[in-house]
Write a protein that holds these residues in place. Structure first.
Motif, PDB file in Angstrom:
ATOM      1  N   TYR A   2       0.880  -1.152  -0.003  1.00  0.00           N
ATOM      2  CA  TYR A   2       0.001   0.071   0.071  1.00  0.00           C
ATOM      3  C   TYR A   2       0.945   1.273  -0.026  1.00  0.00           C
ATOM      4  O   TYR A   2       1.714   1.426   0.895  1.00  0.00           O
ATOM      5  CB  TYR A   2      -0.824  -0.153   1.199  1.00  0.00           C
ATOM      6  CG  TYR A   2      -1.527   1.340   1.378  1.00  0.00           C
ATOM      7  CD1 TYR A   2      -2.891   1.699   0.735  1.00  0.00           C
ATOM      8  CD2 TYR A   2      -1.376   2.343   2.574  1.00  0.00           C
ATOM      9  CE1 TYR A   2      -3.418   2.855   0.966  1.00  0.00           C
ATOM     10  CE2 TYR A   2      -1.877   3.148   2.738  1.00  0.00           C
ATOM     11  CZ  TYR A   2      -3.051   3.577   1.931  1.00  0.00           C
ATOM     12  OH  TYR A   2      -3.609   4.861   2.290  1.00  0.00           O
ATOM     13  N   PHE A  10      -2.334   1.301 -11.930  1.00  0.00           N
ATOM     14  CA  PHE A  10      -3.516   1.485 -10.894  1.00  0.00           C
ATOM     15  C   PHE A  10      -4.779   1.806 -11.669  1.00  0.00           C
ATOM     16  O   PHE A  10      -4.628   2.492 -12.659  1.00  0.00           O
ATOM     17  CB  PHE A  10      -3.288   2.660  -9.906  1.00  0.00           C
ATOM     18  CG  PHE A  10      -2.286   2.426  -8.761  1.00  0.00           C
ATOM     19  CD1 PHE A  10      -2.322   1.870  -7.508  1.00  0.00           C
ATOM     20  CD2 PHE A  10      -0.930   2.659  -9.198  1.00  0.00           C
ATOM     21  CE1 PHE A  10      -1.726   1.570  -6.620  1.00  0.00           C
ATOM     22  CE2 PHE A  10       0.157   2.472  -8.255  1.00  0.00           C
ATOM     23  CZ  PHE A  10      -0.414   1.906  -6.948  1.00  0.00           C
ATOM     24  N   THR A  32      -1.776  -1.096  -3.709  1.00  0.00           N
ATOM     25  CA  THR A  32      -3.247  -0.134  -3.592  1.00  0.00           C
ATOM     26  C   THR A  32      -2.859   1.028  -3.055  1.00  0.00           C
ATOM     27  O   THR A  32      -1.760   1.371  -2.320  1.00  0.00           O
ATOM     28  CB  THR A  32      -4.426  -0.697  -2.661  1.00  0.00           C
ATOM     29  OG1 THR A  32      -3.373  -0.812  -1.205  1.00  0.00           O
ATOM     30  CG2 THR A  32      -4.627  -2.074  -2.772  1.00  0.00           C
ATOM     31  N   PRO A  54     -10.990  -0.072  -8.203  1.00  0.00           N
ATOM     32  CA  PRO A  54     -11.174  -1.478  -7.745  1.00  0.00           C
ATOM     33  C   PRO A  54     -12.317  -1.990  -8.643  1.00  0.00           C
ATOM     34  O   PRO A  54     -13.159  -1.552  -8.924  1.00  0.00           O
ATOM     35  CB  PRO A  54     -11.548  -1.213  -6.492  1.00  0.00           C
ATOM     36  CG  PRO A  54     -11.531   0.079  -5.999  1.00  0.00           C
ATOM     37  CD  PRO A  54     -11.306   0.913  -7.137  1.00  0.00           C
ATOM     38  N   ALA A  84     -12.913  -6.129  -4.587  1.00  0.00           N
ATOM     39  CA  ALA A  84     -12.256  -5.356  -3.624  1.00  0.00           C
ATOM     40  C   ALA A  84     -13.515  -4.741  -2.708  1.00  0.00           C
ATOM     41  O   ALA A  84     -14.550  -4.257  -3.184  1.00  0.00           O
ATOM     42  CB  ALA A  84     -11.656  -3.900  -3.998  1.00  0.00           C
TER      43      ALA A  84
END
Length: 147
Positions: A82, A132, A117, A135, A139
């Motif tokens: 993350y 990226f 994430t 989601p 998710a």
């Protein structure tokens, strides 16, 4: 105004993932006054987050050593990471530093093959360049209880 070539411009900054080089005062100053996220954190909170980070990357001016950008990541070290607290000071934007910061953090680091994430309400264009996306149905997120 001094104009620099692309080579000179890239030489004006250095990126480093050495955690001992992070200038906590500079990170705290920006996060506590400029970040739209997480201003509820105390200085002790930010210090703990930096100390416990799996990985940190700083952006530094080569002439003065001043830290002008930052990102930190938490991870299980195997399959998940993350990224958080990503910034470049306003006066140093426009030099590709955000891209270089994400490149070093994600693609050139030990987590290149991990699932990453992040949470953001801006800079989607930058983050999309590093894979990226919004989601999908797999998710779920539990929002923080802190306002």
């Amino acid at each position: 105004m001094v104009h620099m070539s692309a080579a000179q411009e890239s030489d004006a900054y250095e990126l480093d993932d050495d955690p001992t080089r992070i200038q906590v005062d500079a990170v705290w100053e920006w996060l506590s006054t400029e970040a739209y996220w997480g201003r509820w954190r105390t200085r002790a909170d930010v210090e703990t987050q930096i100390a416990n980070a799996w990985r940190v990357v700083g952006v530094y001016r080569t002439d003065t050593g001043e830290q002008v950008g930052f990102a930190r990541a938490v991870s299980d070290g195997v399959g998940f990471a993350y990224v958080a607290d990503v910034y470049v000071l306003d006066e140093h934007r426009g030099h590709g530093l955000g891209k270089r910061l994400m490149q070093l953090m994600i693609d050139d680091g030990p987590g290149a093959d991990m699932r990453w994430t992040l949470f953001t309400s801006d800079a989607h264009g930058l983050y999309r360049q590093y894979g990226f996306t919004e989601p999908d149905r797999t998710a779920m997120v539990r929002p923080a209880r802190i306002a």
